[in-house]
Scaffold this motif. Structure first.
Motif, PDB file in Angstrom:
ATOM      1  N   MET A   1      -0.558  12.451   1.238  1.00  0.00           N
ATOM      2  CA  MET A   1      -0.782  12.536  -0.104  1.00  0.00           C
ATOM      3  C   MET A   1      -0.908  11.566  -1.198  1.00  0.00           C
ATOM      4  SD  MET A   1       0.027  16.629  -2.324  1.00  0.00           S
ATOM      5  CE  MET A   1       1.332  15.454  -2.444  1.00  0.00           C
ATOM      6  N   GLN A   2      -1.931  11.514  -2.401  1.00  0.00           N
ATOM      7  CA  GLN A   2      -1.922  10.551  -2.874  1.00  0.00           C
ATOM      8  C   GLN A   2      -0.601  10.796  -4.539  1.00  0.00           C
ATOM      9  OE1 GLN A   2      -4.436   9.836  -6.408  1.00  0.00           O
ATOM     10  NE2 GLN A   2      -5.296   8.137  -5.491  1.00  0.00           N
ATOM     11  N   ASN A   3       0.006  10.011  -4.684  1.00  0.00           N
ATOM     12  CA  ASN A   3       1.267  10.244  -5.519  1.00  0.00           C
ATOM     13  C   ASN A   3       0.377  10.743  -7.124  1.00  0.00           C
ATOM     14  OD1 ASN A   3       2.837   8.471  -3.992  1.00  0.00           O
ATOM     15  ND2 ASN A   3       3.545   8.414  -5.461  1.00  0.00           N
ATOM     16  N   SER A   4       1.569  11.151  -7.502  1.00  0.00           N
ATOM     17  CA  SER A   4       0.819  12.460  -8.930  1.00  0.00           C
ATOM     18  C   SER A   4       0.702  11.100  -9.707  1.00  0.00           C
ATOM     19  CB  SER A   4       0.960  13.604  -9.324  1.00  0.00           C
ATOM     20  OG  SER A   4       2.348  13.032  -9.742  1.00  0.00           O
ATOM     21  N   HIS A   5       1.546   9.791 -10.515  1.00  0.00           N
ATOM     22  CA  HIS A   5       2.118   9.140 -10.867  1.00  0.00           C
ATOM     23  C   HIS A   5       2.041   7.354 -10.288  1.00  0.00           C
ATOM     24  CE1 HIS A   5       2.807  12.911 -13.485  1.00  0.00           C
ATOM     25  NE2 HIS A   5       2.974  12.473 -14.399  1.00  0.00           N
ATOM     26  N   PHE A   6       2.064   6.481 -11.091  1.00  0.00           N
ATOM     27  CA  PHE A   6       2.311   5.837 -11.003  1.00  0.00           C
ATOM     28  C   PHE A   6       3.721   5.474 -10.960  1.00  0.00           C
ATOM     29  CE2 PHE A   6      -2.469   4.927 -11.975  1.00  0.00           C
ATOM     30  CZ  PHE A   6      -2.800   3.729 -10.499  1.00  0.00           C
ATOM     31  N   ASP A   7       3.894   4.277  -9.982  1.00  0.00           N
ATOM     32  CA  ASP A   7       5.626   4.615 -10.180  1.00  0.00           C
ATOM     33  C   ASP A   7       5.934   2.861 -11.640  1.00  0.00           C
ATOM     34  OD1 ASP A   7       6.626   5.741  -8.455  1.00  0.00           O
ATOM     35  OD2 ASP A   7       6.518   3.913  -7.058  1.00  0.00           O
ATOM     36  N   LEU A   8       5.059   1.786 -11.979  1.00  0.00           N
ATOM     37  CA  LEU A   8       4.983   1.388 -13.681  1.00  0.00           C
ATOM     38  C   LEU A   8       3.364   0.985 -13.146  1.00  0.00           C
ATOM     39  CD1 LEU A   8       6.425  -0.847 -14.836  1.00  0.00           C
ATOM     40  CD2 LEU A   8       6.711  -2.048 -12.874  1.00  0.00           C
ATOM     41  N   THR A   9       2.668   0.264 -14.128  1.00  0.00           N
ATOM     42  CA  THR A   9       1.944  -0.105 -14.509  1.00  0.00           C
ATOM     43  C   THR A   9       1.797  -1.169 -15.383  1.00  0.00           C
ATOM     44  OG1 THR A   9       1.109   1.365 -17.198  1.00  0.00           O
ATOM     45  CG2 THR A   9      -0.143   1.928 -14.407  1.00  0.00           C
ATOM     46  N   ILE A  10       0.967  -2.068 -15.328  1.00  0.00           N
ATOM     47  CA  ILE A  10       1.505  -2.781 -16.338  1.00  0.00           C
ATOM     48  C   ILE A  10      -0.796  -3.076 -16.680  1.00  0.00           C
ATOM     49  CG2 ILE A  10       1.177  -5.717 -16.761  1.00  0.00           C
ATOM     50  CD1 ILE A  10       3.048  -5.926 -13.707  1.00  0.00           C
ATOM     51  N   HIS A  11      -0.562  -3.220 -18.089  1.00  0.00           N
ATOM     52  CA  HIS A  11      -1.848  -2.977 -18.671  1.00  0.00           C
ATOM     53  C   HIS A  11      -1.632  -4.485 -20.188  1.00  0.00           C
ATOM     54  CE1 HIS A  11      -0.005  -0.961 -22.856  1.00  0.00           C
ATOM     55  NE2 HIS A  11       1.260  -0.344 -21.677  1.00  0.00           N
ATOM     56  N   GLY A  12      -3.095  -4.107 -20.088  1.00  0.00           N
ATOM     57  CA  GLY A  12      -3.500  -4.729 -21.355  1.00  0.00           C
ATOM     58  C   GLY A  12      -4.012  -6.734 -21.418  1.00  0.00           C
ATOM     59  N   GLY A  13      -2.953  -7.248 -19.933  1.00  0.00           N
ATOM     60  CA  GLY A  13      -3.011  -8.235 -20.308  1.00  0.00           C
ATOM     61  C   GLY A  13      -4.208  -9.150 -19.247  1.00  0.00           C
TER      62      GLY A  13
END
Length: 465
Positions: A1-13
């Motif tokens: 089953m797909q995780n409902s959340h990411f453990d970590l995201t990196i954004h804006g780069g």
């Protein structure tokens, strides 16, 4: 089953991916890159804002000596903990160091011992090259084939140095095994006779100071040995890597060998690109002694040309740390002759900033070329699947760079255990500020947060053309 959340995201780069340089976000789950998109599909438990910064794969350094006893019996200054901490602060998330055999040892025990040291101390993922010093006593017939099958698919051979060098017959035997069982063979390629000849002459003439080290390793020693190892590769069909190419002629030999279809790759190191032999005339020249020695401006230009045309595909540190005291460089006294002074310099922490400054900040090459030279190509060369790229399914090994951050290196400002910085006084523009290893933040805003023993051993895939 797909995780409902990411453990970590990196954004804006600004991210270097297989598709080129893109403004995209990265979602990480269970230490892997799960999604790369302009708009991620899920929320995240933790976020890193990389706005205005470069998001690059963590560096892969496939030539470093860590917690290793040299052929002369000296222990490196660094443990796996101190070396990999320094690597992480320099933006590197994978190392390949050496399991160094000495005559009389069984290779299987040597590898087991090094793996235990790394398991205890390494803060980033790692693999090993097997330094083969003894092919007898079941090493070549039993241990090395078994270790190759387990995933230790890189062998290092020295063509010089008394206790580790192999003669031509042994080299050919090792190449045959590597070809048969699926390993790559790496060479420290210098002609032993030429080095012995020059060393004896210099010592007899009383020219014993550290600056004469360069004369004792003439360029002809590298030229002859690289040519011979390329011919051996051609004869056996084995895949080989020539370590630390330092001369114009050495690069040209590799270029011609590749044109003939020989399965050979080449690397060089920052100290050949940014130092010349004149540095051995400076204060405390023992700091800069390495083998092969630094060469000329003409050689530097030829090495950069070889990088540009793909002849040299890898730039690694050859991190070989010895302190400037009786535990390292001066084990035989501060007035020891050049041939009794340990060779090597620290480089794990400075490799990427030096190359970023030269290639990206100064406009010598593209951002993609920098990534390929220091991360992607080294990972591919040694079958380190999941490393060296920002791509879905790959390990979340990521370095976030502030491309505007300027640093002038000081006397002793590295995080290893060596005690000096060979690039003291050099100013670089562009530094890694946040580093992620397997989804774990190990450097945050230039401060180290890693944990000893959290790195994993990496199995190498069989070599390809």
């Amino acid at each position: 089953m797909q995780n409902s959340h990411f453990d970590l995201t990196i954004h804006g780069g600004t991210v270097v991916t297989l598709q080129g340089v893109q403004k995209v976000d990265i979602g990480i789950v269970d230490g892997k890159i799960a999604e790369i998109a302009t708009s991620l599909s899920r929320a995240s438990k933790r976020q890193i804002d990389a706005t205005g910064r470069y998001v690059l794969p963590g560096g892969v350094d496939t030539h470093c000596h860590i917690e290793q006893i040299s052929g002369a019996g000296l222990m490196n200054a660094d443990t796996f903990e101190t070396a990999t901490r320094s690597a992480a602060l320099g933006g590197t998330t994978t190392t390949v160091s050496f399991a160094a055999q000495h005559p009389g040892q069984r290779m299987r025990q040597v590898v087991a011992d090094y793996r235990a040291l790394a398991r205890k101390g390494a803060v980033i993922d790692h693999a090993f090259h097997m330094i083969v010093a003894d092919t007898s006593n079941g090493n070549l017939s039993e241990d090395i084939p078994q270790l190759i099958a387990q995933g230790h698919r890189s062998i290092k051979i020295f063509t010089t140095y008394d206790k580790v060098r192999q003669d031509d017959k042994s080299i050919l035997d090792i190449l045959d095994v590597a070809k048969r069982d699926g390993a790559v063979v790496c060479f420290h390629a210098e002609n032993d006779g030429l080095i012995r000849n020059m060393t004896e002459k210099l010592l007899a003439e009383g020219r014993t100071a550290p600056k004469y080290h360069a004369a004792s390793h003439p360029r002809e020693a590298e030229i002859e040995a690289i040519e011979r190892m390329c011919r051996f590769a051609e004869f056996t069909g084995a895949r080989v890597v020539i370590f630390h190419v330092s001369t114009r002629e050495g690069a040209e030999i590799v270029r011609q060998a590749r044109a003939r279809g020989i399965n050979v790759q080449a690397e060089t190191c920052p100290h050949y690109l940014f130092m010349t032999v004149d540095i051995l005339e400076s204060r405390d020249p023992a700091r800069f002694m390495c083998s092969p020695p630094q060469r000329t401006v003409g050689d530097q230009n030829a090495l950069w040309d070889a990088i540009a045309d793909g002849t040299i595909e890898l730039v690694t540190s050859d991190h070989a740390p010895y302190r400037m005291d009786a535990s390292g460089k001066f084990a035989h006294g501060t007035d020891a002759p050049f041939n009794k002074i340990a060779n090597g310099m620290p480089g794990l922490e400075t490799r990427l900033p030096l190359m970023f400054d030269a290639m990206v900040s100064k406009g010598r090459a593209t951002l993609e070329a920098f990534v390929d030279l220091t991360a992607t190509a080294p990972a591919k060369a040694f079958g380190l699947h999941g490393k060296g790229l920002i791509a879905e399914g790959y390990d979340a090994d990521i370095a976030i760079w502030d491309q505007t951050l300027t640093k002038t290196y000081g006397t002793n400002d590295l995080s290893d255990n060596v005690g000096y910085n060979p690039f003291e006084g050099t100013t670089v523009t562009g530094m890694p500020v946040t580093v992620v290893s397997g989804g774990r933040v190990i450097v945050r805003d230039t401060e180290f947060e890693g944990v000893a023993g959290s790195g994993a051993w990496l199995k190498m895939a069989p070599p390809t053309a």
